[in-house]
Design a protein around this motif. Structure first.
Motif, PDB file in Angstrom:
ATOM      1  N   GLN A  49       0.863  -1.177   0.000  1.00  0.00           N
ATOM      2  CA  GLN A  49       0.000   0.000   0.000  1.00  0.00           C
ATOM      3  C   GLN A  49       0.902   1.230   0.000  1.00  0.00           C
ATOM      4  OE1 GLN A  49      -2.600   0.338   3.406  1.00  0.00           O
ATOM      5  NE2 GLN A  49      -4.029   1.646   2.303  1.00  0.00           N
ATOM      6  N   SER A  50       0.609   2.183  -0.859  1.00  0.00           N
ATOM      7  CA  SER A  50       1.427   3.385  -0.978  1.00  0.00           C
ATOM      8  C   SER A  50       1.492   4.140   0.347  1.00  0.00           C
ATOM      9  CB  SER A  50       0.857   4.291  -2.070  1.00  0.00           C
ATOM     10  OG  SER A  50       1.511   5.546  -2.060  1.00  0.00           O
ATOM     11  N   ALA A  51       2.690   4.564   0.703  1.00  0.00           N
ATOM     12  CA  ALA A  51       2.875   5.372   1.904  1.00  0.00           C
ATOM     13  C   ALA A  51       2.366   6.791   1.695  1.00  0.00           C
ATOM     14  CB  ALA A  51       4.353   5.400   2.291  1.00  0.00           C
ATOM     15  N   ASP A  52       2.341   7.242   0.445  1.00  0.00           N
ATOM     16  CA  ASP A  52       1.923   8.607   0.128  1.00  0.00           C
ATOM     17  C   ASP A  52       0.467   8.722  -0.297  1.00  0.00           C
ATOM     18  OD1 ASP A  52       4.560   9.492   0.566  1.00  0.00           O
ATOM     19  OD2 ASP A  52       5.105   8.986  -1.490  1.00  0.00           O
ATOM     20  N   GLU A  53      -0.046   7.662  -0.870  1.00  0.00           N
ATOM     21  CA  GLU A  53      -1.405   7.643  -1.415  1.00  0.00           C
ATOM     22  C   GLU A  53      -2.098   6.373  -0.929  1.00  0.00           C
ATOM     23  OE1 GLU A  53      -2.900   8.502  -5.840  1.00  0.00           O
ATOM     24  OE2 GLU A  53      -0.728   8.328  -5.664  1.00  0.00           O
ATOM     25  N   PRO A  54      -2.765   6.382   0.209  1.00  0.00           N
ATOM     26  CA  PRO A  54      -3.318   5.160   0.794  1.00  0.00           C
ATOM     27  C   PRO A  54      -4.304   4.397  -0.101  1.00  0.00           C
ATOM     28  CG  PRO A  54      -3.419   6.966   2.366  1.00  0.00           C
ATOM     29  CD  PRO A  54      -2.987   7.552   1.057  1.00  0.00           C
ATOM     30  N   GLU A  55      -4.848   5.046  -1.097  1.00  0.00           N
ATOM     31  CA  GLU A  55      -5.775   4.367  -1.995  1.00  0.00           C
ATOM     32  C   GLU A  55      -5.053   3.638  -3.132  1.00  0.00           C
ATOM     33  OE1 GLU A  55      -6.567   7.586  -0.967  1.00  0.00           O
ATOM     34  OE2 GLU A  55      -8.101   6.897   0.424  1.00  0.00           O
ATOM     35  N   ARG A  56      -3.720   3.711  -3.176  1.00  0.00           N
ATOM     36  CA  ARG A  56      -2.953   3.064  -4.249  1.00  0.00           C
ATOM     37  C   ARG A  56      -2.268   1.810  -3.706  1.00  0.00           C
ATOM     38  NH1 ARG A  56      -2.167   4.570  -9.139  1.00  0.00           N
ATOM     39  NH2 ARG A  56      -2.808   6.709  -8.717  1.00  0.00           N
ATOM     40  N   PHE A  57      -2.447   0.698  -4.443  1.00  0.00           N
ATOM     41  CA  PHE A  57      -1.876  -0.585  -4.058  1.00  0.00           C
ATOM     42  C   PHE A  57      -1.032  -1.141  -5.200  1.00  0.00           C
ATOM     43  CE2 PHE A  57      -5.452  -0.029  -1.312  1.00  0.00           C
ATOM     44  CZ  PHE A  57      -5.124  -0.669  -0.129  1.00  0.00           C
ATOM     45  N   PHE A  58      -0.010  -1.912  -4.829  1.00  0.00           N
ATOM     46  CA  PHE A  58       0.834  -2.599  -5.793  1.00  0.00           C
ATOM     47  C   PHE A  58       0.926  -4.056  -5.353  1.00  0.00           C
ATOM     48  CE2 PHE A  58       5.095  -4.170  -6.908  1.00  0.00           C
ATOM     49  CZ  PHE A  58       4.990  -4.120  -8.287  1.00  0.00           C
ATOM     50  N   ILE A  59       0.650  -4.969  -6.268  1.00  0.00           N
ATOM     51  CA  ILE A  59       0.706  -6.404  -5.974  1.00  0.00           C
ATOM     52  C   ILE A  59       1.731  -7.022  -6.904  1.00  0.00           C
ATOM     53  CG2 ILE A  59      -0.602  -8.570  -5.917  1.00  0.00           C
ATOM     54  CD1 ILE A  59      -2.434  -5.287  -5.766  1.00  0.00           C
ATOM     55  N   TYR A  60       2.638  -7.810  -6.337  1.00  0.00           N
ATOM     56  CA  TYR A  60       3.659  -8.492  -7.131  1.00  0.00           C
ATOM     57  C   TYR A  60       3.558  -9.984  -6.863  1.00  0.00           C
ATOM     58  CZ  TYR A  60       8.066  -9.996  -9.067  1.00  0.00           C
ATOM     59  OH  TYR A  60       9.011 -10.646  -9.813  1.00  0.00           O
ATOM     60  N   GLU A  61       3.550 -10.755  -7.961  1.00  0.00           N
ATOM     61  CA  GLU A  61       3.387 -12.201  -7.864  1.00  0.00           C
ATOM     62  C   GLU A  61       4.400 -12.903  -8.759  1.00  0.00           C
ATOM     63  OE1 GLU A  61      -0.757 -13.006  -8.972  1.00  0.00           O
ATOM     64  OE2 GLU A  61      -1.183 -10.936  -8.438  1.00  0.00           O
ATOM     65  N   GLN A  62       4.842 -14.090  -8.320  1.00  0.00           N
ATOM     66  CA  GLN A  62       5.666 -14.958  -9.153  1.00  0.00           C
ATOM     67  C   GLN A  62       5.086 -16.355  -9.111  1.00  0.00           C
ATOM     68  OE1 GLN A  62       9.761 -14.991  -7.906  1.00  0.00           O
ATOM     69  NE2 GLN A  62      10.216 -13.042  -8.893  1.00  0.00           N
ATOM     70  N   TYR A  63       5.092 -17.003 -10.289  1.00  0.00           N
ATOM     71  CA  TYR A  63       4.570 -18.361 -10.429  1.00  0.00           C
ATOM     72  C   TYR A  63       5.622 -19.229 -11.102  1.00  0.00           C
ATOM     73  CZ  TYR A  63       0.256 -16.097  -9.240  1.00  0.00           C
ATOM     74  OH  TYR A  63      -0.689 -15.364  -8.572  1.00  0.00           O
ATOM     75  N   VAL A  64       5.579 -20.532 -10.854  1.00  0.00           N
ATOM     76  CA  VAL A  64       6.575 -21.437 -11.432  1.00  0.00           C
ATOM     77  C   VAL A  64       6.549 -21.397 -12.956  1.00  0.00           C
ATOM     78  CG1 VAL A  64       6.704 -22.971  -9.438  1.00  0.00           C
ATOM     79  CG2 VAL A  64       5.064 -23.460 -11.266  1.00  0.00           C
ATOM     80  N   ASP A  65       5.399 -21.091 -13.528  1.00  0.00           N
ATOM     81  CA  ASP A  65       5.267 -20.940 -14.976  1.00  0.00           C
ATOM     82  C   ASP A  65       3.934 -20.257 -15.283  1.00  0.00           C
ATOM     83  OD1 ASP A  65       3.297 -22.968 -14.730  1.00  0.00           O
ATOM     84  OD2 ASP A  65       4.669 -24.529 -15.412  1.00  0.00           O
ATOM     85  N   GLN A  66       3.698 -20.005 -16.548  1.00  0.00           N
ATOM     86  CA  GLN A  66       2.475 -19.315 -16.940  1.00  0.00           C
ATOM     87  C   GLN A  66       1.231 -20.138 -16.617  1.00  0.00           C
ATOM     88  OE1 GLN A  66       2.374 -18.008 -21.012  1.00  0.00           O
ATOM     89  NE2 GLN A  66       0.557 -16.763 -20.691  1.00  0.00           N
ATOM     90  N   ASN A  67       1.330 -21.453 -16.713  1.00  0.00           N
ATOM     91  CA  ASN A  67       0.170 -22.296 -16.389  1.00  0.00           C
ATOM     92  C   ASN A  67      -0.255 -22.153 -14.932  1.00  0.00           C
ATOM     93  OD1 ASN A  67      -0.186 -23.303 -18.982  1.00  0.00           O
ATOM     94  ND2 ASN A  67       1.233 -24.995 -18.640  1.00  0.00           N
ATOM     95  N   ALA A  68       0.713 -21.976 -14.041  1.00  0.00           N
ATOM     96  CA  ALA A  68       0.385 -21.776 -12.627  1.00  0.00           C
ATOM     97  C   ALA A  68      -0.340 -20.453 -12.424  1.00  0.00           C
ATOM     98  CB  ALA A  68       1.648 -21.836 -11.771  1.00  0.00           C
ATOM     99  N   GLN A  69       0.035 -19.440 -13.195  1.00  0.00           N
ATOM    100  CA  GLN A  69      -0.657 -18.149 -13.094  1.00  0.00           C
ATOM    101  C   GLN A  69      -2.069 -18.251 -13.655  1.00  0.00           C
ATOM    102  OE1 GLN A  69      -1.596 -15.502 -15.463  1.00  0.00           O
ATOM    103  NE2 GLN A  69      -2.198 -14.242 -13.738  1.00  0.00           N
ATOM    104  N   ILE A  70      -2.251 -19.005 -14.717  1.00  0.00           N
ATOM    105  CA  ILE A  70      -3.583 -19.232 -15.277  1.00  0.00           C
ATOM    106  C   ILE A  70      -4.446 -19.969 -14.252  1.00  0.00           C
ATOM    107  CG2 ILE A  70      -4.849 -20.498 -17.066  1.00  0.00           C
ATOM    108  CD1 ILE A  70      -2.442 -19.800 -18.951  1.00  0.00           C
ATOM    109  N   ALA A  71      -3.861 -20.962 -13.576  1.00  0.00           N
ATOM    110  CA  ALA A  71      -4.601 -21.691 -12.528  1.00  0.00           C
ATOM    111  C   ALA A  71      -4.978 -20.757 -11.385  1.00  0.00           C
ATOM    112  CB  ALA A  71      -3.753 -22.856 -12.022  1.00  0.00           C
ATOM    113  N   HIS A  72      -4.092 -19.824 -11.055  1.00  0.00           N
ATOM    114  CA  HIS A  72      -4.386 -18.834 -10.010  1.00  0.00           C
ATOM    115  C   HIS A  72      -5.640 -18.042 -10.360  1.00  0.00           C
ATOM    116  CE1 HIS A  72      -3.990 -15.318  -7.425  1.00  0.00           C
ATOM    117  NE2 HIS A  72      -3.916 -14.556  -8.506  1.00  0.00           N
TER     118      HIS A  72
END
Length: 102
Positions: A49-72
């Motif tokens: 969550q942004s320290a300057d703009e509480p309404e702004r969020f950033f999400i970072y994800e890593q998956y073993v491969d693209q198929n795992a992200q599709i399953a997500h």
């Protein structure tokens, strides 16, 4: 361990509607717990969550491969928490996809 070039990364930037930051923060915590518990193909799922703009969020994800992200994206917790509950509270949503280099 997957090869680095197979790892599929997601970077999402969200701006939530005014007054919805607390709700989105709570739902993101639920989503992260569900991902970690139910998705063996997920390597990293972090929300910020942004320290300057509480309404702004950033999400970072890593998956073993693209198929795992599709399953997500097909997982019931993603469908319910993210698409069903969080997305309606967003004013802006941007998602980018990457391959790990190193």
């Amino acid at each position: 361990m997957p090869k680095p070039e197979d790892i599929y990364c997601v970077a999402a930037e969200w701006l939530v509607q005014p007054g919805q930051a607390d709700t989105v923060r709570r739902l993101l915590r639920e989503a992260a717990a569900a991902v970690r518990q139910n998705e063996p193909g997920n390597l990293v799922y972090t929300a910020h969550q942004s320290a300057d703009e509480p309404e702004r969020f950033f999400i970072y994800e890593q998956y073993v491969d693209q198929n795992a992200q599709i399953a997500h994206r097909a997982a019931p917790h993603f469908q319910d928490l993210v698409l069903g509950q969080i997305v309606p509270l967003l004013a802006e949503r941007k998602t980018s996809f990457y391959r790990l280099l190193l």
